[in-house]
Design a protein around this motif. Structure first.
Motif, mmCIF file in Angstrom:
data_model
loop_
_atom_site.group_PDB
_atom_site.id
_atom_site.type_symbol
_atom_site.label_atom_id
_atom_site.label_comp_id
_atom_site.label_asym_id
_atom_site.label_seq_id
_atom_site.Cartn_x
_atom_site.Cartn_y
_atom_site.Cartn_z
ATOM 1 N N GLU A 1 -2.068 -0.291 6.343
ATOM 2 C CA GLU A 1 -2.207 1.143 6.137
ATOM 3 C C GLU A 1 -1.243 1.624 5.061
ATOM 4 N N GLU A 2 -1.330 2.917 4.747
ATOM 5 C CA GLU A 2 -0.415 3.512 3.765
ATOM 6 C C GLU A 2 1.039 3.269 4.174
ATOM 7 N N ASP A 3 1.901 3.118 3.181
ATOM 8 C CA ASP A 3 3.338 2.937 3.382
ATOM 9 C C ASP A 3 3.647 1.677 4.195
ATOM 10 N N ASP B 1 6.474 0.786 2.360
ATOM 11 C CA ASP B 1 6.063 0.127 1.126
ATOM 12 C C ASP B 1 7.247 -0.323 0.282
ATOM 13 N N ASN C 1 0.871 -1.170 0.000
ATOM 14 C CA ASN C 1 0.000 0.000 0.000
ATOM 15 C C ASN C 1 0.914 1.227 0.000
ATOM 16 N N ALA D 1 2.631 4.909 -0.007
ATOM 17 C CA ALA D 1 2.490 6.109 0.821
ATOM 18 C C ALA D 1 1.570 7.082 0.100
ATOM 19 N N SER D 2 0.714 7.760 0.829
ATOM 20 C CA SER D 2 -0.230 8.752 0.293
ATOM 21 C C SER D 2 -1.233 8.168 -0.690
ATOM 22 N N SER D 3 -1.556 6.884 -0.558
ATOM 23 C CA SER D 3 -2.558 6.267 -1.442
ATOM 24 C C SER D 3 -3.975 6.700 -1.081
ATOM 25 N N LYS E 1 -5.742 5.061 0.927
ATOM 26 C CA LYS E 1 -6.473 3.793 1.054
ATOM 27 C C LYS E 1 -5.937 2.988 2.226
ATOM 28 N N SER F 1 -11.376 2.855 0.341
ATOM 29 C CA SER F 1 -11.093 4.293 0.233
ATOM 30 C C SER F 1 -12.366 5.103 0.418
#
Length: 127
Positions: free
Chosen positions: A102-104, A66, A32, A34-36, A38, A127
């Protein structure tokens, strides 16, 4: 944003990822970025040994970047050198032990033998 509020979800998309571990290096299964914006809900992760003769070991890690540990992430073991018998299957995560990515964050797998193990993940992209 680290993860969207799962109470105010706009979309949930069913996803699957499949990786054949062609070598003994750490290999990304699900990542996932970073800054997705989602969060992924990992519902199932299975490892299949498609070698009909030899057992092989699997290590599965949750990594806090990530880009993996080479990107400054820390690895936490979900399974460490667990034997998967010849022609057998190992369930690492199922619906009762589902987890959020989670992100990253990423999930990596590493085999003890090249070309013996396949990893299949089923997850929801939220999301």
């Amino acid at each position: 944003m680290a993860a969207p509020n799962v109470v105010n979800v706009a979309t949930i998309t069913a996803k699957s990822a499949a990786v054949s571990l062609a070598n003994t290096n750490d290999t990304v299964v699900v990542t996932n970025a970073a800054s997705s914006g989602k969060v992924f809900k990992l519902n199932q992760l299975i490892v299949v040994n498609d070698d009909g003769t030899n057992s092989a070991n699997i290590t599965v890690t949750y990594v806090t970047a990530d880009g993996g540990t080479g990107d400054g992430g820390t690895a936490f073991h979900l399974a460490k050198t667990v034997a998967v018998p010849a022609g057998g299957m190992l369930v690492v995560i199922d619906k009762s032990t589902a987890m959020y990515i989670e992100e990253d964050r990423s999930i990596y797998a590493q085999a003890s033998a090249a070309n013996d193990l396949d990893v299949i993940a089923s997850y929801e992209e939220i999301s």
